[in-house]
Structure formats: C-alpha cells, structure tokens
Design an enzyme around this catalytic site. Structure first.
Site, mmCIF file in Angstrom:
data_model
loop_
_atom_site.group_PDB
_atom_site.id
_atom_site.type_symbol
_atom_site.label_atom_id
_atom_site.label_comp_id
_atom_site.label_asym_id
_atom_site.label_seq_id
_atom_site.Cartn_x
_atom_site.Cartn_y
_atom_site.Cartn_z
ATOM 1 N N ASN A 1 -16.893 59.521 -8.485
ATOM 2 C CA ASN A 1 -17.336 58.187 -8.053
ATOM 3 C C ASN A 1 -18.802 58.029 -8.423
ATOM 4 O OD1 ASN A 1 -14.850 57.632 -6.900
ATOM 5 N ND2 ASN A 1 -15.559 57.608 -4.800
ATOM 6 N N SER B 1 -1.319 66.450 -4.739
ATOM 7 C CA SER B 1 -1.269 66.259 -3.284
ATOM 8 C C SER B 1 -1.283 67.624 -2.604
ATOM 9 C CB SER B 1 -0.001 65.500 -2.900
ATOM 10 O OG SER B 1 1.134 66.336 -3.062
ATOM 11 N N HIS C 1 -8.610 61.330 -11.754
ATOM 12 C CA HIS C 1 -9.300 62.249 -10.842
ATOM 13 C C HIS C 1 -8.328 62.959 -9.914
ATOM 14 C CE1 HIS C 1 -8.495 59.394 -7.689
ATOM 15 N NE2 HIS C 1 -9.374 59.887 -6.847
ATOM 16 N N GLY C 2 -7.051 62.614 -9.973
ATOM 17 C CA GLY C 2 -6.059 63.234 -9.090
ATOM 18 C C GLY C 2 -4.709 62.607 -9.299
ATOM 19 N N LYS D 1 -6.982 69.959 5.833
ATOM 20 C CA LYS D 1 -7.303 68.556 5.670
ATOM 21 C C LYS D 1 -8.376 68.126 6.661
ATOM 22 C CE LYS D 1 -4.654 66.699 2.452
ATOM 23 N NZ LYS D 1 -5.242 66.079 1.254
#
Length: 378
Positions: free
Chosen positions: A251, A284, A306-307, A377
């Site tokens: 970002n 994920s 980016h993912g 997480k």
C-alpha cells in the site's frame, strides 16, 4: 491480460471474473484526468475506497491518498529458518509464546518501544500529533487480515511470515490527508469521477507533506514487522535463521519511470514485481503462500497481486460461511476458527490462490511454495 478500451485510458485486467463494483471503480480510475497510460487491475482485485484493492495506477503531477489506502505501508515480512520440522506440541507452544510478546488486535504495548526512526519524524502536524501513540504501537500485529504464520516450505524448511501495517498511526495519517485532498478538490472545483479519488498536486505544500508523511509511515510499517519478527526469532533461536528477512509492501506510492516519463505509481493491494525482485504473495489462512520473483512486466507497471483477495466481505463471510466446512478446509492447521464470529478471515472468504497465481504467470514466477502449519490472526 484483457483490455477494456471504452474509457479515457484503457483498463488492463489480469483476472477472468470481475466484480461489478470493481469494474465501476476501475472505470472511475481510467477517467481521472491525471491517470497515465492505462489502469492495471491485479487478479486478486476487490472493492476498496475509491480504488480497488489490487489496483495499480500511475499519475502525472498529483497523488491520490485513497489510491494508497488507509493502512499505509501494509505489507509482508518472511524469513527462512534452517529447521526442517516442528512437532505439533512445539507448534502449539510457539503460538502461545508469540502471543505473549506480540500484542494482537487493538492491544498495544504497555511501554514505549525503541526505534531510531522516532528521532527523525517529519515536522508534519498529524505525524507529530500521533507520534507518542505510535511508540506504543510499534511491534504490534493489529486485526483484520493481519497474521503471523509458521509455514512448511517445499524447499524442506520452516518459514515464518508476518502480515501487518502501520497500525493506527498510518490510518490517522491517511485519513487526515484524504480529508485535505477532498477540501482541495472542492475548493478548486476539480472534476473527479468519485469524491474518494480526491487528489493533491504533488508540488503543493499539502501534496509534498503527504508524500513525506506516507514515506515515513512506510518506514514505520517495515520497522513494525521487523520488530515482531526479531522477537519471534529470539523465541525460536537466532542461530536457526542464517538468512536475511524478505520485506514487501503493498500500500504505497512511489516516483518511478514508466513508458519514458516519471510518474507516481500507486500500488493499493499490489506489490512491485520488477525483474528479479523477490516478492511475497500470501493465500488465506488455510491455503498456500508463495515467495516469488518478479518478471518485470511493463504492462502492469512492474506489479503483481499482493495476495488471494477477498471473495466475501467480513460480515458476509460470518453470515454465509459454514463453520464445519471451513474447519475441514484447514485440516490440521493450528489456529482455525472456533466459532461463527471468527469466520471473517476463513479460507472461504478469499479467492482461490491457485487461480490468482495462474492469472499472473506473466507477472511473477514462483520460487518457494509455503504451506501453513500454525496461524495467529489479529
């Protein structure tokens, strides 16, 4: 790559199925008067504020705070160990120990953290206002999709990966300058396709201040991940980590030369993938992640995904995903969701990472494939 040529400049897509709202935002970008050459939409694209996450835009003369995003400098850090296997009992112990030294979610450190960068903070109002709070935020994970993961590489070694950003420090900076951009565009009656794409002239005081503040938040974000990784390495043992950390940000905006001229490349949920450049593309919490090498594709402004990219919003995931099914998807991975309210980051909330990678074989090549063993997480 597919091309849409109905707008002021073309839009180039690296995905097969595009959400209607993402397409609308991509059209808005293509009709922004200062956007340059074309818009690039990565294969993990999903809706963001003003600009899709997974979008790349080059501009002339202006910078767009919302085309960087609210979590300035959010990115990845990964490091390879010399360890080949960790028993499950040790994995569970390490998860507990990591959580003891790294605050998660909205939690910050109780004491100020040390970083030499605090001594050279720019004299910009929002930076100075938030600087003291930032000293407690350094070395904290945050919430949402931020994570710490212990992984098994197809190279035979254990890896550690961290996804985090500039915390509330970056958010406050981004919000402050977006509001300044909105006021500028309203004051000077700028014709913009979407208020969320409000911009600042790069040669104005506010534009230069944003660029300086953003770059400082990028430094803070990298230092944040580095401190967390250093504390993890200390727990496992420094002797097990002979290689340097890999750092990637997704970002940010930077001055670069593309198609013969200097422009400001905004990468929002996209990483730089210049030829030979090492990247990190996570999946994920239940799927593979990748260490990659950039192929230097000029058409993507030297960028890649980016993912995996969200398939469902957080609330939508909690409402519609099935807890039992998501737990089964994660198999023996430590850290799987334990209740319905924890499904916002479950595997089913994300696009299939193998499809994303298949759609960008002209942007990156895979060096190492990483399988999650344990996930923390925020």
């Amino acid at each position: 790559m597919k091309i849409l040529s109905t707008e002021r400049i073309p839009i180039k897509f690296w995905l097969d199925d595009i959400d209607g709202e993402v397409l609308k935002q991509a059209r808005n970008l293509a009709n922004l008067q200062y956007a340059y050459k074309h818009i690039a939409i990565m294969p993990d694209a999903h809706v963001g504020y003003g600009m899709p996450i997974g979008g790349v835009m080059a501009t002339r003369e202006v910078i767009v705070p919302n085309a960087v995003g609210v979590d300035i400098g959010c990115g990845m850090t990964a490091v390879k160990s010399d360890i080949r296997e960790i028993p499950e009992t040790d994995l569970r112990r390490l998860v507990i120990e990591f959580k003891n030294v790294i605050p998660l979610g909205f939690t910050h450190h109780k004491e100020k953290q040390s970083w030499e960068g605090f001594q050279r903070a720019p004299d910009i109002e929002i930076i100075q206002k938030e600087l003291d709070n930032a000293k407690y935020q350094l070395g904290t994970l945050g919430g949402g999709n931020h994570f710490i993961e212990i992984q098994q590489g197809d190279d035979g070694f254990i890896w550690i990966m961290i996804h985090s950003g500039s915390r509330n420090f970056g958010l406050k900076t981004a919000t402050d300058f977006h509001q300044k951009a909105v006021k500028f565009c309203e004051k000077y009656h700028q014709d913009i396709p979407d208020r969320d794409l409000s911009f600042l002239p790069l040669d104005s005081k506010e534009g230069m201040n944003y660029f300086t503040a953003m770059n400082y938040a990028l430094e803070f974000s990298r230092a944040n991940r580095k401190l967390m990784m250093e504390r993890i390495i200390q727990i496992i043992g420094k002797s097990h980590f002979p290689e340097e950390m890999i750092h990637v940000q997704h970002n940010y905006a930077s001055k670069e030369i593309h198609f013969g001229r200097e422009v400001i490349v905004h990468r929002k949920g996209a990483i730089k993938a210049a030829a030979g450049m090492t990247g990190i593309i996570p999946g994920s919490m239940g799927t593979r992640s990748y260490i990659t090498e950039g192929l230097g594709n000029a058409e993507s402004f030297l960028s890649s995904s980016h993912g995996a990219g969200r398939r469902l919003g957080r609330r939508e995931a909690i409402r519609h995903l099935n807890l039992d099914e998501e737990q089964k998807k994660m198999g023996g991975i430590i850290g799987k969701p334990q209740k319905q309210s924890e499904l916002e980051e479950a595997p089913g909330a994300y696009k299939p990472i193998d499809v994303v990678m298949a759609n960008q074989t002209d942007l990156v090549r895979i060096l190492t494939t990483l399988q999650p063993l344990a996930n923390i997480k925020g």
